[in-house]
Structure formats: C-alpha cells, structure tokens
Design an enzyme around this catalytic site. Structure first.
Site, PDB file in Angstrom:
ATOM      1  N   GLY A  73       0.718  -1.114   0.021  1.00 38.68           N
ATOM      2  CA  GLY A  73      -0.075   0.022   0.177  1.00 38.68           C
ATOM      3  C   GLY A  73       0.893   1.356   0.009  1.00 38.68           C
ATOM      4  O   GLY A  73       0.662   2.130  -0.605  1.00 38.68           O
ATOM      5  N   ASN A 157      -8.459   3.471   8.223  1.00 40.10           N
ATOM      6  CA  ASN A 157      -7.976   2.346   8.732  1.00 40.10           C
ATOM      7  C   ASN A 157      -8.210   2.590  10.402  1.00 40.10           C
ATOM      8  O   ASN A 157      -8.043   1.444  11.228  1.00 40.10           O
ATOM      9  CB  ASN A 157      -6.604   2.308   8.501  1.00 40.10           C
ATOM     10  CG  ASN A 157      -5.624   3.375   8.845  1.00 40.10           C
ATOM     11  OD1 ASN A 157      -6.193   4.584   8.146  1.00 40.10           O
ATOM     12  ND2 ASN A 157      -4.543   3.478   9.387  1.00 40.10           N
ATOM     13  N   GLN A 185      -7.966  -0.743   2.977  1.00 42.77           N
ATOM     14  CA  GLN A 185      -8.721  -1.379   4.010  1.00 42.77           C
ATOM     15  C   GLN A 185      -9.800  -2.155   3.344  1.00 42.77           C
ATOM     16  O   GLN A 185     -10.655  -2.904   4.034  1.00 42.77           O
ATOM     17  CB  GLN A 185      -9.020  -0.392   5.055  1.00 42.77           C
ATOM     18  CG  GLN A 185      -7.872   0.030   5.983  1.00 42.77           C
ATOM     19  CD  GLN A 185      -7.302  -1.053   6.859  1.00 42.77           C
ATOM     20  OE1 GLN A 185      -8.151  -2.203   7.159  1.00 42.77           O
ATOM     21  NE2 GLN A 185      -6.241  -1.096   7.385  1.00 42.77           N
ATOM     22  N   HIS A 207      -1.712  -8.097   2.489  1.00 44.07           N
ATOM     23  CA  HIS A 207      -1.463  -8.512   3.852  1.00 44.07           C
ATOM     24  C   HIS A 207      -2.700  -8.068   4.836  1.00 44.07           C
ATOM     25  O   HIS A 207      -3.172  -8.251   5.729  1.00 44.07           O
ATOM     26  CB  HIS A 207      -0.396  -7.852   4.612  1.00 44.07           C
ATOM     27  CG  HIS A 207      -0.121  -6.724   4.948  1.00 44.07           C
ATOM     28  ND1 HIS A 207      -0.170  -6.096   6.156  1.00 44.07           N
ATOM     29  CD2 HIS A 207       0.326  -5.574   4.159  1.00 44.07           C
ATOM     30  CE1 HIS A 207       0.160  -4.688   6.326  1.00 44.07           C
ATOM     31  NE2 HIS A 207       0.529  -4.364   4.999  1.00 44.07           N
ATOM     32  N   THR A 243      12.992  -7.514 -10.211  1.00 42.59           N
ATOM     33  CA  THR A 243      12.399  -8.825 -10.463  1.00 42.59           C
ATOM     34  C   THR A 243      10.922  -9.021  -9.618  1.00 42.59           C
ATOM     35  O   THR A 243      10.912  -8.700  -8.454  1.00 42.59           O
ATOM     36  CB  THR A 243      13.392  -9.981 -10.088  1.00 42.59           C
ATOM     37  OG1 THR A 243      14.319  -9.578 -11.064  1.00 42.59           O
ATOM     38  CG2 THR A 243      12.638 -11.556 -10.280  1.00 42.59           C
ATOM     39  N   CYS A 333       1.507   1.948  13.131  1.00 41.87           N
ATOM     40  CA  CYS A 333       3.030   2.814  13.215  1.00 41.87           C
ATOM     41  C   CYS A 333       2.897   3.349  14.345  1.00 41.87           C
ATOM     42  O   CYS A 333       3.851   3.641  14.987  1.00 41.87           O
ATOM     43  CB  CYS A 333       3.073   3.426  11.759  1.00 41.87           C
ATOM     44  SG  CYS A 333       2.291   2.925  10.410  1.00 41.87           S
TER      45      CYS A 333
HETATM   46  N1  PLP Z   1      -3.294   2.562   3.379  1.00 44.36           N
HETATM   47  C1  PLP Z   1      -4.055   2.291   4.554  1.00 44.36           C
HETATM   48  C2  PLP Z   1      -5.214   2.899   4.746  1.00 44.36           C
HETATM   49  C3  PLP Z   1      -3.433   1.552   5.338  1.00 44.36           C
HETATM   50  O1  PLP Z   1      -4.280   0.855   6.638  1.00 44.36           O
HETATM   51  C4  PLP Z   1      -2.062   0.969   5.345  1.00 44.36           C
HETATM   52  C5  PLP Z   1      -1.588  -0.152   6.245  1.00 44.36           C
HETATM   53  O2  PLP Z   1      -1.887  -0.074   7.395  1.00 44.36           O
HETATM   54  C6  PLP Z   1      -1.447   1.331   4.318  1.00 44.36           C
HETATM   55  C7  PLP Z   1      -1.984   2.246   3.433  1.00 44.36           C
HETATM   56  C8  PLP Z   1      -0.050   0.819   4.078  1.00 44.36           C
HETATM   57  O3  PLP Z   1       0.205  -0.291   3.416  1.00 44.36           O
HETATM   58  P1  PLP Z   1       1.462  -1.375   3.464  1.00 44.36           P
HETATM   59  O4  PLP Z   1       1.541  -1.697   4.909  1.00 44.36           O
HETATM   60  O5  PLP Z   1       1.178  -2.507   2.500  1.00 44.36           O
HETATM   61  O6  PLP Z   1       2.522  -0.696   2.962  1.00 44.36           O
END
Ligand code: PLP
Length: 383
Positions: A73, A157, A185, A207, A243, A333
């Site tokens: 993401g 999220n 999400q 994931h 790759t 995070c």
């Molecule tokens: N965008 C949203 C809304 C997310 O919840 C997240 C991950 O928590 C991301 C982007 C980032 O995705 P990734 O962990 O695959 O880099």
C-alpha cells in the site's frame, strides 16, 4: 504473559490464509525461473504472474492491463502521488488529514520539495468528510489549466468509516480532477467494481486480506504505462523495474479470490462480534465512547473506542498485551512509536482519553469477545 492469544489487530495486518501459505511455499519450491528469462522456466513464471493479474482483474472489475504489482500500500500510494507531480500533470492536491501516513507524509513531502499546494477537506467529529467543502475546493480550479489530484481513502483504517467512492468520483469527473483512492482497507472486504466506479486509480495491499506482506498493487484506469518510477528493467510494463515477487503475487491473487468468496458471510459474522464486544465493554466501562461514524456506512470489523481518563489509561495497551490481547492504539505505526494518533488528534478526541482500536478477523470467536470484556473489566476496576 498470558498463554492465550486473542488477535484483534486485523486492520494492521491479517494472519495469512493457510491455503495461501501452502500455495506460496509450493510456488517458491517449484517455480524459480526469472519471469523475464526467455527459457521455459522463465516463461512458466511469467505465465503465473499474468494468470494472477487476470484473476485479480476479474475480481476487481477491471482489465488485466490496468493492474500493476507493487510492494504494498505505501509504495502504491507514493507511486501515484509522486508520479502525477513529477510528470507535471498536477499542481494541486486535495486530500484529508484523516488519511494514512502513506498519503499525508507523501503530500507534505511534495508540498515541501515541489511547492505543490495541498488543501485538506473538512470533516466532522465523527470523521465524516464534508463533500460540499470538497466541491468548493474543486470549483476553485474552474477556468484554470491546473489539474488537481484528489486522494481520499475508501475506508479509514482507524475508524472504519467508508467513503462513497461513486459520489466522489462523480465530483472529480465534473471538475476534471484525477481521483485516487487508498483502498488498502477495503479490497477483499467490500465489493468493488473499479470500472463502474469511474475512479482513476486505487491502491491495495495483500496482507490486509489474509495474503502475504510486502506485495500489493495499483489500479490505473486505461492501463497506460506512465514510464518508470523505479528505474531498472522494464517489468510491470516499464512502470516498476525489479524482478517480480512471484510467490507474493501468486499468493495475493489466491488470497483475494478467497477473501471475496467469503466476504458476505464474514461481514455479517464480524459485525455481530463487533457489536457483542462493544455492548459488553459499554456495560463494564462507564464513560466509554465510540470513535467514528456510528450511523453511516462503515467496515464491520473495526471498532475504535475512547476510554475515559483513568489511572490505568496510559498503560491500557500494555496491560492488554500482558493478558495476551493484541490491539492497537490507532494505526500500527503510531502504536509502535507510542505517539498519539494523528486521526484522533484531527477529530479532537481529548488527549487524556485513551483510544483502542480493536479490529476483528476471520479467526475471532464470540468467546474471545467475552474474554476481552472480562479482561478489561478486571484491568479497569481491580487494583
Ligand atoms: N493505507 C492504509 C489505509 C493502510 O491501512 C495501510 C497499512 O496499515 C497502508 C496504506 C500501508 O500499506 P502497506 O503496509 O502495505 O505498506
């Protein structure tokens, strides 16, 4: 540390589907050719990648040529925003302070480095965006040669609030703006037909739907390659050198297929579990408040709660952790860094309250919800 584990952090990442793990292991064992090699082992892995693209495109309602694989993401969001600015296509961006840092930090960086103007759409205390304000901001560009990028996430999220993408796409098309949505999400969680939505681009990450970490995609309407953002080989139709993550891509496609197949059943079951948890907690924690839009459309599995000031407040996540309960203080995070969530700050949730985001997944049970209520009752009321 408690021996039992209750995993309620599925918005941070989901445990992988076992069948996907097996498929990936088998792919890694058997299919090791480089997809760019012209010999038969290379051609074999190229076919697997294109099969995965075709399968995902059918599931998302777009053409295979409109999907480009990435590392997840964050990369996808960065890629779209940076590319539009670097190409000189966009001089202005409209977004929201409630976006994931993959967007907000990218935009702050673009504003600083490239002098791009960023306007933030207003929202209310429940995190609902003010679409009249969005239209007012869009209308400012009428009659100018400026092209605006609008980047607004599909589901928040931290709160689970859902945005009506069709309505926003309609507004963006009316004002000839480029509309990107971070759908990290919602892919695999709510039905999406990308072509019908009339959106320009979206981002996804495996994931979050029971697939592997470190692999994702962008959808780009029309499928025109923008040329390399990551210089190197000509992989992903020259958009992203390097790759390909073969096993990840194969696993992501299978995970998406399974997530979509089980979506309806999962949605109902998780909404029931979420309500059970919320009601249980409201019964034992006086002054507990719900964060987000309780009335509008939202994801069934995200429950963000604001706990009143209490001597145990600051240590709540820590105490839950000791009891074997995995939850989050906001986004993953921000919980790792122990900083206050930028979303809660933007909503004006008082700093002396403690936010816990419980996010449910396919493996959770009613017994687990009751257990969490009991654990929190004890943490809150017993010395
Ligand atoms: N965008 C949203 C809304 C997310 O919840 C997240 C991950 O928590 C991301 C982007 C980032 O995705 P990734 O962990 O695959 O880099």
């Amino acid at each position: 540390m408690s021996t039992q584990r209750i995993y309620l952090d599925n918005a941070a990442t989901t445990p992988m589907d076992e069948e996907v793990v097996d498929l990936m292991a088998e792919t890694m064992r058997q299919c090791y050719g480089n997809p760019s090699s012209i010999h038969f082992l290379g051609r074999e892995t190229r076919i697997l990648i294109e099969k995965a693209r075709k399968s995902m495109a059918a599931l998302l309602g777009c053409a295979p040529s409109e999907l480009f694989f990435t590392s997840g993401g964050t990369e996808s969001d960065n890629m779209i925003c940076r590319y539009l600015v670097e190409q000189g296509d966009v001089q202005r961006i409209i977004s929201s302070k409630l976006e994931h840092h993959a967007i907000t930090h990218t935009l702050e960086n673009l504003a600083q480095l490239r002098g791009i103007r960023v306007d933030w759409v207003k929202h209310n205390e429940q995190g609902v965006l003010d679409l009249k304000n969005l239209e007012m901001l869009l209308a400012q560009d009428l009659g100018t040669s400026n092209r605006t990028l609008v980047t607004l996430m599909h589901a928040n999220n931290e709160l689970g609030n859902l945005l009506d993408l069709e309505v926003v796409a309609g507004l963006c098309n009316k004002y000839q703006a480029f509309f990107h949505s971070d759908t990290v999400q919602t892919v695999g969680h709510v039905p999406l037909n990308l072509q019908e939505l009339g959106i320009h681009s979206v981002s996804g990450s495996a994931h979050k739907f029971y697939g592997p970490k470190g692999v994702g995609f962008i959808y780009l309407r029309g499928g025109h390659s923008w040329g390399p953002l990551i210089q190197g080989g000509s992989q992903e139709r020259n958009m992203r050198g390097g790759t390909e993550n073969l096993a990840g891509i194969v696993g992501m496609a299978r995970a998406l297929e399974k997530a979509i197949q089980t979506m309806d059943e999962r949605r109902q079951r998780l909404a029931n579990l979420r309500d059970r948890l919320r009601q249980g907690l409201e019964g034992v924690i006086p002054g507990l408040e719900f964060n987000g839009d309780g009335k509008g459309p939202r994801l069934p599995h995200i429950l963000s709660l604001s706990f009143p000031p209490h001597p145990k407040g600051e240590m709540l996540l820590f105490n839950l952790d000791i009891e074997g309960v995995c939850a989050s203080g906001g986004s993953a995070c921000s919980s790792g860094a122990q900083t206050r969530s930028h979303v809660m700050e933007a909503l004006g949730v008082p700093a002396d309250r403690t936010t816990v985001r419980f996010s449910l997944g396919s493996r959770n049970t009613a017994e687990e919800m009751d257990r969490v209520v009991e654990i929190l009752r004890k943490i809150w009321h017993e010395a």
